[in-house]
Design an enzyme around this catalytic site. Sequence first.
Site, mmCIF file in Angstrom:
data_model
loop_
_atom_site.group_PDB
_atom_site.id
_atom_site.type_symbol
_atom_site.label_atom_id
_atom_site.label_comp_id
_atom_site.label_asym_id
_atom_site.label_seq_id
_atom_site.Cartn_x
_atom_site.Cartn_y
_atom_site.Cartn_z
ATOM 1 N N SER A 586 0.814 -1.218 0.000
ATOM 2 C CA SER A 586 0.000 0.000 0.000
ATOM 3 C C SER A 586 0.849 1.269 0.000
ATOM 4 O O SER A 586 0.560 2.222 -0.721
ATOM 5 C CB SER A 586 -0.958 -0.005 1.194
ATOM 6 O OG SER A 586 -2.003 -0.930 0.984
ATOM 7 N N SER A 710 -2.825 -7.875 -6.409
ATOM 8 C CA SER A 710 -2.478 -6.818 -5.464
ATOM 9 C C SER A 710 -3.630 -5.824 -5.319
ATOM 10 O O SER A 710 -3.930 -5.362 -4.221
ATOM 11 C CB SER A 710 -1.200 -6.102 -5.894
ATOM 12 O OG SER A 710 -1.267 -5.698 -7.232
ATOM 13 N N ASN A 713 -6.135 -7.523 -3.017
ATOM 14 C CA ASN A 713 -5.775 -8.031 -1.700
ATOM 15 C C ASN A 713 -4.757 -7.214 -0.901
ATOM 16 O O ASN A 713 -4.628 -7.418 0.292
ATOM 17 C CB ASN A 713 -5.225 -9.449 -1.827
ATOM 18 C CG ASN A 713 -6.228 -10.396 -2.420
ATOM 19 O OD1 ASN A 713 -7.302 -10.605 -1.859
ATOM 20 N ND2 ASN A 713 -5.900 -10.967 -3.567
ATOM 21 N N TYR A 714 -4.040 -6.339 -1.572
ATOM 22 C CA TYR A 714 -2.962 -5.669 -0.846
ATOM 23 C C TYR A 714 -3.036 -4.155 -0.822
ATOM 24 O O TYR A 714 -2.354 -3.521 -0.025
ATOM 25 C CB TYR A 714 -1.611 -6.069 -1.443
ATOM 26 C CG TYR A 714 -1.247 -7.493 -1.135
ATOM 27 C CD1 TYR A 714 -0.798 -7.848 0.134
ATOM 28 C CD2 TYR A 714 -1.378 -8.486 -2.082
ATOM 29 C CE1 TYR A 714 -0.478 -9.148 0.438
ATOM 30 C CE2 TYR A 714 -1.061 -9.805 -1.794
ATOM 31 C CZ TYR A 714 -0.610 -10.127 -0.530
ATOM 32 O OH TYR A 714 -0.301 -11.422 -0.235
ATOM 33 N N LEU A 715 -3.778 -3.590 -1.742
ATOM 34 C CA LEU A 715 -3.758 -2.144 -1.844
ATOM 35 C C LEU A 715 -4.964 -1.541 -1.150
ATOM 36 O O LEU A 715 -6.101 -1.814 -1.533
ATOM 37 C CB LEU A 715 -3.736 -1.747 -3.315
ATOM 38 C CG LEU A 715 -2.524 -2.307 -4.069
ATOM 39 C CD1 LEU A 715 -2.592 -1.949 -5.540
ATOM 40 C CD2 LEU A 715 -1.227 -1.789 -3.456
#
Length: 756
Positions: A586, A710, A713-715
Site C-alpha cells: 500500500s 495486489s 488483496n494488498y492495496l
Amino acid sequence: MSGDHSHSEDQVDGGSRFNDSHKHKDKYKEKEHKHKDHKKDKERDKSKHGNSDHKDSSDKKHRDKEKMKHKDGSTDKYKDKHKEKRKEEKMKSFDGKVKKEKENGFASPHVKSEPEDDIYHSPKHEKSLKRERDDDNDSEFKPKKIKTEIKTENDKRAKKRKPDEDTKSKKTKNKKGEVADGKKKAKKEPEEKWKWWEEERYTDGSKWKFLEHKGPVFAPPYEPLPSNVKFYYDGKHMKLSPGAEEVATFFAKMLDHEYTTKDIFRKNFFKDWRKEMTAEEKAKLTDLKKCDFSEMSDYFKAQSEARKAMTKDEKLKIKAENERLLQEYGFCIMDNHKERIANFRIEPPGLFRGRGDHPKMGMLKRRIRPQDIIINCSKDSEHPKPPPGTKWKEVRHDNKVTWLVSWTENIQGSIKYIMLNPSSRIKGEKDWQKYETARRLKKCVDRIRNQYREDWKSKEMRIRQRAVALYFIDKLALRAGNEKEEGETADTVGCCSLRVEHIKLYPENDGQEYVVEFDFLGKDSIRYYNKVPVEKRVFKNLQLFMENKEPDDDLFDRLNTSVLNKHLQELMDGLTAKVFRTYNASITLQQQLKELTSGEDNVPAKILSYNRANRAVAILCNHQRAPPKTFEKSMQNLQTKIDAKRGQLSDAKRDLKSAKADAKIRRDEKSKKTVETKKKAVQRIEEQLMKLEVQATDREENKQIALGTSKLNYLDPRISVAWCKKWGIPVEKIYNKTQREKFAWAIDMAEDDYEF
DNA sequence: CAATACACTTAGCAATATGTAG
DNA sequence: CTACATATTGCTAAGTGTATTG
C-alpha cells in the site's frame, strides 16, 4: 512518509530485478521446454547452483560465530511431520427455538431486539462502537461506541474475542432503529446499498446474530455415457460399471492436458480409479497404458462443440436457470440483510490437479454428498433442507464463525467452506481492519526496522535469524513461509522455510557488494528470482547461517513462523508477517502514485501512471501470470491500429495545412471555420493516437505481471479512491463492478486527501 | 513446546460474458 | 450476424495465522 526512507527505493528498484527474472525465466524456457503448457514454466526448476559455495566460506566467520550461542551444531529443526487430519464435531448447546414465518423464502429475522433476547437470554455486557470515518492518520479501526451484545452462557467460545475489543464493557441498547430498517431492506426490493461501515460492529467475537440460507447446490449427478461411446482395454471393447466409468471420464476429459502424461499423475489416478472398479474390472484392468479413452474424449469434445453451437434460445434458457439457482441459493440473510454468497456450489468430483509438482496430482477428488455436509445457521432460522431421502452430517449454530456450509475434502483432508461474497459486511469489515492494521504498522515501522537491524548483532543465533528473516519479509515482501508436510504438497517455500539451496551469496556481483541471489518456488509454485544487494551484516549473517549445512537444510534453522509472529505481536498489537506485505504494497502504491501522476496529463495518461504504480506493487509482491496466449497477436493488432492512426494523423495535418493556406487567401468566415474544424480533427486524432500508444505501453509492460491480485488483496482501496477524486478520474476506470462492490466502503468514505 | 485442527485470505488460471470489427 | 479479442467471473488450490490438543 519520511519514515519510509530508502526502503521505498529498494522496492522500486526491485522492479528491475523482475525483468531480470523474466529474462532468466524466458531463457530457461527456451532451453528446457518446448512447453505446450505454460503452467509448466513455473514449475520447479531446481537450479543446480547453490550447492557448491556454501562450504568454502566456512572458515571466514569464526569470530562471528564464537559469539553466538549455538546450542548445538545440529541443523535440526522442527522437521518431522506426519499428519492425519480428522476432526470431531462439537455441538454447542443452545436452547430456545423460535421460528419465524418466512418472508421472501427466508424465515424472517426478528425485527426487534426482543425476540433476540428471548432466544439468547442472559445478555452480558458488550460493547460496540460506532465506527468513525477513517480519513485521517490517527483514526483506528476501532469501535467508538458501545453496543449491545449478547452472550450465551453455554457458549464456550465467548472468550475468544480480542483483548482490545474486550476492554470496556457497557450496555447500550441502540439496535432497534437499525433492525427495523434492516428488515425492510432484506425484503424483495433490490435494497439500496446498505452502508454497514457506518454501523457498529460486534465486539464480542460473534460474527452474526442471525443467519439463514438454503444450503449448497450439489454437483449434478453423473450421467452415464451413451452406449455407442466405448472404452477399450488392450484394444478390446469393455463396458465399465457406472462407478468406474465416471472416473474414467474424468481422465478422458483431461487427455489433452500434458499432465495426463506425468508419471505421478497417472499412478495416482490409476490407483484411485481401481478403487472404484468392480472386482472383475480390477482383475482385468491392470495397466493404464492399455486403456483407450479416445472415444470418450472425442465425445466430450463434440459435446462442448455442441454447447457452443447452441441456439441463442437454448443459451438463454440455461442462463435463466442459472439465474434462478443464484436467486434461490446465492444469497443468505445475515443479521437483517440479504447478502451474496461467494461459492454456493459444491465442488464437483474430478481428478485433483495441484499446482506445480504436486505429489497428489491425479488423485480422485470424490463426490460430496449431503451426509458429508455440515450446515451452519442460526437456530431460529429456517434450516436448509437436505435433498429428499438424505441427511446432513450435522447442523450447527456457531456464530463465532462466518461460514454457512463446510465439508472435508479427501485429498488433503482439509475443510472447505461456503462463505460470503467480498461485498458482504462480514468480509468487508475484515478487509478494512486489515488495512487499519497496516496503517498502524506505518506508525511504528521505523522503530521496528531499527530494532531488527540491532538484532543482526545479537549474540543469540535465533535472534539473528529472526532479524534477518524479518528484514527479507520487510524489504522483499516475502511471505512468512509456514512449514508444510513433506510429500503432501508441492515443495514450495516462504521466508522462514527457505533452504540453503535457495540462496546464493556473492561478495561482489556486477559492481555491487554483498549480493544475495534468491531462487525458489513460492506459493502456487511461482518462481521467485531476485538478486539483491544487502547490508554487510546481513550478508555475514547469511554466511554464518549456511555454514556446515547441506543444500536442503533450512537456512533459518532456529526460526519458524510461529516464533516470528510471536515476536511481531510483541512489537505491535496485531502485527504478523503478512502485515508487512500489506503495508509495503500500500505504501508503495501511494508513493508511486504521488511520483508518477502528473497534473498536465490527460486521463489515459494518468491511468497509465496508475497502472504503473500498481505494477510496481505487483512486482514487489511477485504477482506473475502466464503471458496471455494471444499476447503477441494482440500487440501486433494494436500496432497496426497505431500505424493506421498515424496515417490518419498525417492526412489530417495535411488537410489542416491546406485549409490554412486556403483561409489565408480567401480570408472569409467560412474558410476560417474550416480551419477550426480541421484543427479539432487533428487534435482528436492526436489524442486517439496517444491513447493507443499508451495502451500499447501499458500492455507490453504488463505482459507477465498480474495486477489483479495486489489490487484486490494488498492495496488499501482508499488510496486509489482518493487518487481518483484528486485527479477527477472516474473510479470506474480503476475498479470494475465487482471491485466497486467489494470496495464500496472505501469508495464511500475516502476523500481526496486520504493518506494511508 | 509441537502437532493438529480450523478458519479465513490470497492466488493464478479456466470458463464465460461482453465488446467490437468485419 | 459471426469471429475474435478482451474483460470479468468462477473456481478451487495454496497460503497465513490462531486456537486447541497432546
